[in-house]
Design a protein around this motif. Structure first.
Motif, short mmCIF file in Angstrom:
data_model
loop_
_atom_site.label_atom_id
_atom_site.label_comp_id
_atom_site.label_asym_id
_atom_site.label_seq_id
_atom_site.Cartn_x
_atom_site.Cartn_y
_atom_site.Cartn_z
N SER A 177 -7.69 5.74 10.45
CA SER A 177 -7.27 5.12 9.19
C SER A 177 -6.02 4.27 9.40
O SER A 177 -5.92 3.16 8.85
CB SER A 177 -7.00 6.21 8.15
OG SER A 177 -8.16 6.99 7.91
N ARG A 210 -6.80 0.98 10.96
CA ARG A 210 -7.48 0.03 10.06
C ARG A 210 -6.50 -0.70 9.15
O ARG A 210 -6.85 -1.76 8.60
CB ARG A 210 -8.54 0.77 9.22
CG ARG A 210 -9.72 1.24 10.05
CD ARG A 210 -10.76 1.98 9.24
NE ARG A 210 -11.77 2.55 10.12
CZ ARG A 210 -12.81 1.88 10.60
NH1 ARG A 210 -12.99 0.61 10.25
NH2 ARG A 210 -13.68 2.46 11.42
N LEU A 211 -5.30 -0.18 8.99
CA LEU A 211 -4.30 -0.85 8.15
C LEU A 211 -3.23 -1.54 9.00
O LEU A 211 -2.16 -1.90 8.48
CB LEU A 211 -3.64 0.17 7.21
CG LEU A 211 -4.57 0.87 6.22
CD1 LEU A 211 -3.76 1.69 5.22
CD2 LEU A 211 -5.48 -0.10 5.49
N ALA A 228 -7.58 -2.08 2.79
CA ALA A 228 -7.09 -3.23 3.55
C ALA A 228 -7.50 -4.54 2.88
O ALA A 228 -6.71 -5.49 2.79
CB ALA A 228 -7.63 -3.18 4.98
N SER A 267 -5.32 -5.27 -0.13
CA SER A 267 -3.99 -5.70 0.26
C SER A 267 -4.00 -7.15 0.75
O SER A 267 -3.12 -7.95 0.40
CB SER A 267 -3.44 -4.79 1.37
OG SER A 267 -2.20 -5.26 1.86
N LEU A 274 -0.50 -4.36 7.90
CA LEU A 274 -0.35 -4.36 6.44
C LEU A 274 0.84 -3.49 6.04
O LEU A 274 1.20 -2.55 6.75
CB LEU A 274 -1.63 -3.84 5.78
CG LEU A 274 -2.90 -4.63 6.08
CD1 LEU A 274 -4.12 -3.96 5.48
CD2 LEU A 274 -2.78 -6.07 5.56
N ILE A 319 0.86 -1.19 0.00
CA ILE A 319 0.00 0.00 0.00
C ILE A 319 0.89 1.24 0.00
O ILE A 319 1.81 1.35 0.81
CB ILE A 319 -0.92 0.03 1.24
CG1 ILE A 319 -1.82 -1.21 1.29
CG2 ILE A 319 -1.76 1.31 1.25
CD1 ILE A 319 -2.53 -1.39 2.61
N TYR A 345 -10.69 3.02 3.66
CA TYR A 345 -9.54 2.31 4.22
C TYR A 345 -9.82 0.83 4.44
O TYR A 345 -8.91 -0.01 4.31
CB TYR A 345 -9.07 2.98 5.51
CG TYR A 345 -8.09 4.10 5.22
CD1 TYR A 345 -6.73 3.82 5.07
CD2 TYR A 345 -8.51 5.41 5.04
CE1 TYR A 345 -5.82 4.84 4.77
CE2 TYR A 345 -7.62 6.43 4.74
CZ TYR A 345 -6.27 6.13 4.60
OH TYR A 345 -5.38 7.13 4.28
N VAL A 374 2.43 -0.60 4.60
CA VAL A 374 1.98 0.74 4.20
C VAL A 374 3.18 1.69 4.11
O VAL A 374 3.95 1.81 5.07
CB VAL A 374 0.96 1.33 5.20
CG1 VAL A 374 0.47 2.70 4.71
CG2 VAL A 374 -0.19 0.37 5.42
#
Length: 211
Positions: free
Chosen positions: A112, A115-116, A83, A86, A119, A10, A79, A121
């Motif tokens: 936000s 929420r990721l 997610a 991803s 992952l 991301i 978001y 980012v």
């Protein structure tokens, strides 16, 4: 037994309107290896009914309190979609203009980031001097809410001030110095040499401490 899915990368480009984010997105989609989905604010605005616009793109100043309560929900939906992409192994590039200068504090950036969690980012600050942004607004005229909007430097200054708070990034680029292609190459090299960016983790922690 289900095979473990490799997570998609991301990239989130954060900056004021006309800072050059969408041009960088285009280069990333055209030149980076693999499939890159564009899930930015402009895409979500295109899906929003006209009577709720600018929706997720609501600018700083607290001037649309009638739709403002919807903005955090729209960001949450965006978001969560990022997610989901991803987790399915799809790379995602996002152009956005985060700020918290609404009629009341909304805490959207911190939410936000949470929420990721877990992952990969990369959070990129896209900067551009206000003089260049004003020139771009006057030359293009696209997506300007009104003629007055394009002629009010204080609104542009408000964006410039609010969009980079708290200023926690993995990487920053300046589109007045580098072309969109050069900015994309800086991002590519950063990903190649820094496999674990941490800005969104730090942002989540920052907002937890503040609140």
């Amino acid at each position: 037994m289900r095979q473990t899915q490799e997570l998609g990368q991301i990239i989130i480009l954060n900056g004021a309107p006309r800072s050059g984010k969408s041009s960088i997105v285009a280069v990333i989609q055209e030149t980076f290896d693999g499939l890159w989905m564009n899930l930015g604010v402009d895409r979500f605005m295109q899906m929003t009914p006209a009577r709720y616009l600018p929706g997720i793109g609501l600018r700083p100043g607290g001037e649309r309190q009638d739709i403002e309560p919807l903005v955090p929900i729209l960001y949450s939906a965006m978001y969560e979609s990022i997610a989901a992409h991803s987790r399915l192994g799809l790379n995602v590039v996002v152009d956005v203009g985060h700020h918290d200068a609404y009629a009341m504090e909304r805490g959207i950036l911190g939410d936000s980031a949470r929420r990721l969690k877990g992952l990969p980012v990369l959070f990129v600050g896209v900067r551009c001097p206000i003089k260049i942004i004003m020139e771009r607004r006057q030359n293009t005229g696209g997506n300007v809410i009104s003629v007055a909007d394009s002629l009010m430097p204080h609104l542009v200054q408000l964006w410039q001030r609010e969009v980079h708070i708290p200023g926690i990034y993995d990487l920053e680029v300046d589109t007045s110095v580098l072309s969109s292609g050069a900015c994309a190459e800086v991002i590519r090299q950063y990903l190649a040499n820094n496999p674990a960016p941490s800005a969104f983790q730090r942002i989540a922690a920052y907002h937890t401490e503040v609140h």
